[in-house]
Design a protein around this motif. Structure first.
Motif, short mmCIF file in Angstrom:
data_model
loop_
_atom_site.label_atom_id
_atom_site.label_comp_id
_atom_site.label_asym_id
_atom_site.label_seq_id
_atom_site.Cartn_x
_atom_site.Cartn_y
_atom_site.Cartn_z
N SER A 97 -18.36 -36.16 -11.09
CA SER A 97 -19.56 -36.99 -11.13
C SER A 97 -19.79 -37.72 -9.83
CB SER A 97 -19.43 -38.02 -12.27
OG SER A 97 -18.54 -39.06 -11.88
N ALA A 98 -20.96 -38.33 -9.73
CA ALA A 98 -21.27 -39.13 -8.55
C ALA A 98 -20.93 -40.59 -8.78
CB ALA A 98 -22.77 -38.99 -8.23
N ARG A 99 -20.24 -40.88 -9.89
CA ARG A 99 -19.87 -42.27 -10.18
C ARG A 99 -18.82 -42.74 -9.19
NH1 ARG A 99 -17.58 -42.35 -15.91
NH2 ARG A 99 -16.61 -40.45 -15.16
N SER A 452 -24.75 -30.06 -1.11
CA SER A 452 -25.75 -29.85 -2.16
C SER A 452 -25.10 -29.25 -3.41
CB SER A 452 -26.86 -28.93 -1.65
OG SER A 452 -27.81 -28.68 -2.65
N TYR A 453 -24.22 -28.28 -3.20
CA TYR A 453 -23.52 -27.63 -4.33
C TYR A 453 -22.70 -28.66 -5.11
CZ TYR A 453 -21.66 -23.26 -6.38
OH TYR A 453 -21.35 -22.21 -7.21
N GLN A 458 -22.07 -32.43 -9.84
CA GLN A 458 -21.89 -33.80 -10.33
C GLN A 458 -23.09 -34.30 -11.13
OE1 GLN A 458 -21.02 -35.66 -6.47
NE2 GLN A 458 -18.97 -36.06 -7.24
N GLY A 459 -24.13 -33.51 -11.20
CA GLY A 459 -25.34 -33.95 -11.89
C GLY A 459 -26.22 -34.85 -11.06
N ASN A 460 -25.93 -34.96 -9.76
CA ASN A 460 -26.74 -35.76 -8.84
C ASN A 460 -27.81 -34.85 -8.23
OD1 ASN A 460 -27.79 -37.53 -6.96
ND2 ASN A 460 -25.97 -37.54 -5.65
N ILE A 461 -28.85 -34.57 -8.98
CA ILE A 461 -29.83 -33.57 -8.57
C ILE A 461 -30.64 -34.04 -7.36
CG2 ILE A 461 -31.67 -32.05 -9.35
CD1 ILE A 461 -28.94 -31.78 -10.77
N THR A 462 -30.96 -35.33 -7.34
CA THR A 462 -31.70 -35.86 -6.18
C THR A 462 -30.90 -35.65 -4.90
OG1 THR A 462 -32.79 -37.54 -7.56
CG2 THR A 462 -32.73 -37.92 -5.18
N GLY A 463 -29.61 -35.97 -4.94
CA GLY A 463 -28.75 -35.76 -3.78
C GLY A 463 -28.64 -34.30 -3.41
N ALA A 464 -28.60 -33.43 -4.42
CA ALA A 464 -28.51 -31.99 -4.16
C ALA A 464 -29.74 -31.49 -3.43
CB ALA A 464 -28.33 -31.24 -5.48
N ILE A 465 -30.91 -31.94 -3.86
CA ILE A 465 -32.16 -31.51 -3.23
C ILE A 465 -32.24 -32.03 -1.80
CG2 ILE A 465 -34.68 -31.76 -3.30
CD1 ILE A 465 -34.43 -31.79 -6.38
N GLU A 466 -31.90 -33.29 -1.61
CA GLU A 466 -31.96 -33.88 -0.26
C GLU A 466 -31.05 -33.12 0.71
OE1 GLU A 466 -30.90 -37.94 -0.76
OE2 GLU A 466 -32.86 -38.56 -1.54
N ALA A 467 -29.82 -32.81 0.28
CA ALA A 467 -28.88 -32.11 1.16
C ALA A 467 -29.37 -30.69 1.45
CB ALA A 467 -27.49 -32.07 0.53
N MET A 490 -29.34 -23.24 -3.32
CA MET A 490 -28.99 -24.57 -3.85
C MET A 490 -30.21 -25.28 -4.42
SD MET A 490 -25.86 -24.33 -3.50
CE MET A 490 -24.77 -23.24 -2.55
N LEU A 491 -31.36 -25.08 -3.79
CA LEU A 491 -32.60 -25.64 -4.35
C LEU A 491 -32.94 -24.97 -5.68
CD1 LEU A 491 -34.71 -25.95 -1.07
CD2 LEU A 491 -33.91 -27.83 -2.50
N GLY A 492 -32.64 -23.67 -5.78
CA GLY A 492 -32.84 -22.97 -7.05
C GLY A 492 -31.94 -23.53 -8.14
N THR A 493 -30.69 -23.84 -7.79
CA THR A 493 -29.77 -24.45 -8.75
C THR A 493 -30.30 -25.79 -9.24
OG1 THR A 493 -27.89 -23.39 -7.68
CG2 THR A 493 -27.41 -25.29 -9.07
N ALA A 494 -30.78 -26.61 -8.30
CA ALA A 494 -31.32 -27.92 -8.66
C ALA A 494 -32.54 -27.77 -9.57
CB ALA A 494 -31.68 -28.70 -7.40
N ALA A 495 -33.40 -26.80 -9.26
CA ALA A 495 -34.59 -26.58 -10.09
C ALA A 495 -34.20 -26.15 -11.51
CB ALA A 495 -35.48 -25.52 -9.43
N PHE A 496 -33.18 -25.30 -11.62
CA PHE A 496 -32.68 -24.88 -12.93
C PHE A 496 -32.20 -26.09 -13.73
CE2 PHE A 496 -28.40 -23.82 -14.80
CZ PHE A 496 -28.87 -23.47 -16.06
N LEU A 497 -31.43 -26.96 -13.10
CA LEU A 497 -30.90 -28.14 -13.80
C LEU A 497 -32.00 -29.12 -14.17
CD1 LEU A 497 -27.60 -28.75 -11.79
CD2 LEU A 497 -27.85 -27.76 -14.06
N GLN A 498 -33.12 -29.10 -13.42
CA GLN A 498 -34.26 -29.95 -13.75
C GLN A 498 -35.20 -29.31 -14.77
OE1 GLN A 498 -35.82 -30.55 -9.71
NE2 GLN A 498 -35.32 -32.73 -9.88
N ASN A 499 -34.89 -28.08 -15.17
CA ASN A 499 -35.72 -27.32 -16.11
C ASN A 499 -37.05 -26.88 -15.50
OD1 ASN A 499 -34.59 -26.54 -18.54
ND2 ASN A 499 -36.19 -27.54 -19.76
N ASP A 500 -37.13 -26.81 -14.18
CA ASP A 500 -38.30 -26.25 -13.50
C ASP A 500 -38.04 -24.75 -13.36
OD1 ASP A 500 -40.40 -25.53 -11.89
OD2 ASP A 500 -40.17 -27.20 -10.48
N LEU A 501 -38.29 -24.03 -14.45
CA LEU A 501 -37.82 -22.65 -14.58
C LEU A 501 -38.55 -21.69 -13.64
CD1 LEU A 501 -37.38 -22.46 -18.46
CD2 LEU A 501 -35.75 -23.20 -16.69
#
Length: 698
Positions: A97-99, A452-453, A458-467, A490-501
């Motif tokens: 996690s990002a905690r 980003s990976y 860690q579920g930190n999608i915002t951080g993944a997209i920024e990186a 990596m952007l595709g992974t983030a989109a998948f986790l955001q449900n932007d299919l």
């Protein structure tokens, strides 16, 4: 199947490599103090046996703490900010996690009944004192035994000073043959000269030797090793000469510090010149090391590579080096006091900088080899090997980050080890290092897509997209087309986790097309295929997802790849579940879990547990499903953001919990859920596998 040590409920104590002699009263006192106080610090001079005594009492008390006795060594740690992380890692907590480390450690400890041994705190006194106060204030079942050359000055601390062993003459009327110092000399001398015995002819010189050495265990052990070539009388004579040379060398040092230094220095002088040089050069290693590393780092300028093995064997025989067999090969270690002495000599020789550079070069090459081999048949070997090398990797990274002009080498090392940060439970550590990268370059591009990976894991999608976006931008500037594609993945992974299919499908498709030659299976081709198959599943196209996954599994099987294969099998279980093929769904989910146990991949385990729980519910085992969901959530919270923060995974989870409550009733569900929360990760896996292959879980 090998289970990571961090998952054992009984702890992670190192083995005792030598017999423990004497100290009966001290051990009784320590045991009593640990029953009365939650923070006990063992203090004393170097070489007096603080670590050895702490380890002995820890082994004696293993049965007193239901959640185990755990060991963390801070000897080579230089950054006080890494103390919490080092302890977290020693506990086997692979936080994805990002905690903050504070949250993770406190939550994991919870109400567990644990004895935590923290070894070598003297150079991090303030950080350790503050941390221990925090942990003891929030974890009611925690007891800490620390070793340090000085008190930690923490609230509630009780100190126990380890004195040197009693020497002949300390206790009037004592039988000299049963004296503790004499008995230690006998034990160590008979290990090198099996027929050595104490008798009326040698007891006098042995007693005098122990007195001269002030009863300091390390000094006595170093002297005993000389019995292979010298008589007790000869050792005593040489030691007397050594002390005369020492006289006046340090008017400020305490007498017992002089004694230890004299004993080490005397042992150093009795080594051959090549052995002394190797001792100094070996001091650059953190923790333990293997022969190939010693050959690479220490050879050159008076030491030939082909001579290193013989010299190491000689240092082992002289008790300068410790030797131990591991699953990844034979390894060697300098105990801390002798390592410090070697560091001083290395500095006097003017070789510190060049040896540290060679140490960095070796682990940079090893990291590259492990990355190149990661997707092949020796994947498990490289997982085990690089976990063994973790301490040395930290030292190499610290050298790069602290030394001007070494940042690029540090980035190469960091990014080559992407699989350690993503797949092996070290996400937080990887992120802490990777976020230090600043200047655009090809090495930084790689570091950014690795970051980003990690953030996605860690579920930190915002951080993944920024990186990933920064990686893509920098990659265009420096002309790195490969990094552009990996950033796209990596952007595709983030989109998948955001449900932007739709976006996920397009981006992952680009990554698959670029990597379809199979030259870069991980992290390019195979993860993209698995993630695209999950996108197809969510879009209600399970048949197409099945075709993709079967192709992916075939490639993995052909190459001997296990880590991504386990994800593909997990995804196939989800597909079968959607298609109503229940037996195949359960079989695949459990097979994925069996493969996951080769790695400390808690993220993948959490996902597979969810599938098993859902299938158990569908098979009429709602109580089992509730226990699995409880255990899964507890471990998700410990190791990462539940369900990766993904809307899809969260909705599937909530649906299963709701149905369990309907079938069982609120009270029965909560009871089963609470039972599951008490399971550690390995117990949870055993429950999910259903065959209790590693023992019963109550």
């Amino acid at each position: 199947m090998t289970t990571p040590a961090g998952w054992r409920r009984d702890g992670n104590l190192p083995n005792e490599l030598t017999s423990f002699v004497g100290r009966t009263r001290l051990l009784t006192t320590l045991r009593q103090r640990l029953g009365e106080h939650r923070l006990v610090t063992v203090t004393g001079i170097g070489g007096v046996g603080k670590s050895r005594t702490a380890l002995r009492i820890a082994h004696q008390m293993r049965g007193d703490f239901k959640d185990g006795v755990w060991f963390a060594d801070l000897a080579r740690l230089q950054d006080s900010g890494m103390v919490r992380h080092t302890i977290t890692s020693a506990l086997g907590i692979a936080d994805q996690s990002a905690r903050s480390a504070d949250e993770t450690l406190v939550e994991w400890l919870g109400d567990r009944e644990i004895l935590l041994i923290i070894d070598t705190c003297e150079h991090l006194v303030d950080a350790c004192g503050a941390l221990f106060e925090d942990l003891l204030g929030t974890a009611g079942g925690l007891t800490i035994l620390a070793t340090s050359r000085q008190s930690l000055n923490a609230r509630g601390e009780h100190t126990v000073t380890i004195p040197p062993l009693a020497v002949p003459g300390d206790s009037p009327g004592e039988d000299v043959f049963s004296n503790e110092a004499v008995q230690l000399f006998l034990a160590r001398a008979s290990a090198v000269v099996p027929n050595f015995m104490l008798d009326e002819h040698n007891i006098g010189p042995v007693a005098e030797l122990c007195r001269r050495l002030d009863g300091i265990p390390l000094a006595i052990e170093l002297a005993a090793v000389r019995m292979r070539a010298l008589s007790v009388e000869q050792i005593l004579g040489l030691l007397a000469d050594r002390f005369s040379l020492l006289a006046g060398a340090s008017r400020t040092a305490l007498p017992r510090h002089q004694t230890l230094r004299a004993a080490i220095g005397w042992s150093h002088e009795l080594c051959e010149p090549a052995e002394r040089l190797l001792w100094a050069r070996l001091s650059v290693f953190a923790g333990d090391f293997e022969l190939d590393a010693a050959r690479y780092v220490c050879s050159g300028d008076s030491l030939q590579s082909e001579d290193i093995m013989e010299l190491i064997s000689s240092l082992v025989e002289k008790s300068i080096l410790l030797s131990d067999g591991t699953p990844s090969g034979h390894r060697y270690r300098l105990i801390d006091t002798l390592r410090q002495y070697g560091e001083e000599w290395l500095d006097k020789l003017g070789e510190t900088a060049v040896i540290r550079e060679k140490h960095r070069d070796y682990y940079l090459q090893l990291a590259k080899r492990s990355e190149d081999a990661w997707s092949g048949a020796r994947q498990v070997y490289w997982y085990v090997r690089m976990r063994h090398e973790h301490d040395n990797i930290r030292v190499a990274l610290d050298h790069c980050l602290r030394t001007p002009g070494e940042v690029q080498a540090g980035l190469k090392l960091l990014s080559s080890l992407w699989f350690m940060w993503v797949a092996c439970g070290l996400a937080r550590e990887g992120r802490l290092y990777l976020e230090l990268a600043r200047t655009p370059s090809a090495d930084r591009c790689k570091a950014l897509w690795v970051l980003s990976y990690i953030n996605s894991a860690q579920g930190n999608i915002t951080g993944a997209i920024e990186a990933a976006e920064q990686c893509s931008s920098d990659a265009v500037r420096v002309g790195d087309s490969g990094a552009v594609i990996l950033a796209t993945k990596m952007l595709g992974t983030a989109a998948f986790l955001q449900n932007d299919l739709q976006k996920a499908s397009a981006l992952l498709g680009v990554a698959i097309e670029f990597h379809k030659s199979g030259r870069e299976l991980n992290p390019g081709l195979l993860p993209s295929i698995v993630e695209l198959s999950m996108v197809l599943l969510i879009q209600n196209e399970p048949a197409e997802a099945e075709v993709l996954l079967r192709d992916c599994i075939a490639v993995c099987t052909q190459r001997g790849e296990l880590w991504l294969r386990s994800y593909a099998i997990y995804a196939l279980a989800s597909v079968y579940q959607a298609m109503g093929r229940s037996p195949e769904a359960m079989s695949n989910a459990r097979e994925a879990l069996r493969l996951k146990r080769y790695f400390h991949d808690v993220l993948g385990i959490g996902l597979a547990i969810e599938v098993v729980a859902k299938q158990a519910l569908e098979d009429g085992q709602a109580a089992l499903a509730a226990r699995l969901m409880g255990g899964g959530q507890a471990n998700w919270r410990t190791f990462g953001m539940p369900q990766l923060g993904s809307p899809f995974f969260n909705s599937e989870h909530d649906r299963c919990v709701k149905e369990c409550k309907r079938v069982l009733g609120e009270e029965a569900h909560d009871r089963a859920f609470a039972q599951g929360r008490k399971l550690n990760l390995e117990e949870l896996i055993v429950l999910a596998l259903g065959d209790h292959e590693d023992g019963q879980v109550s």
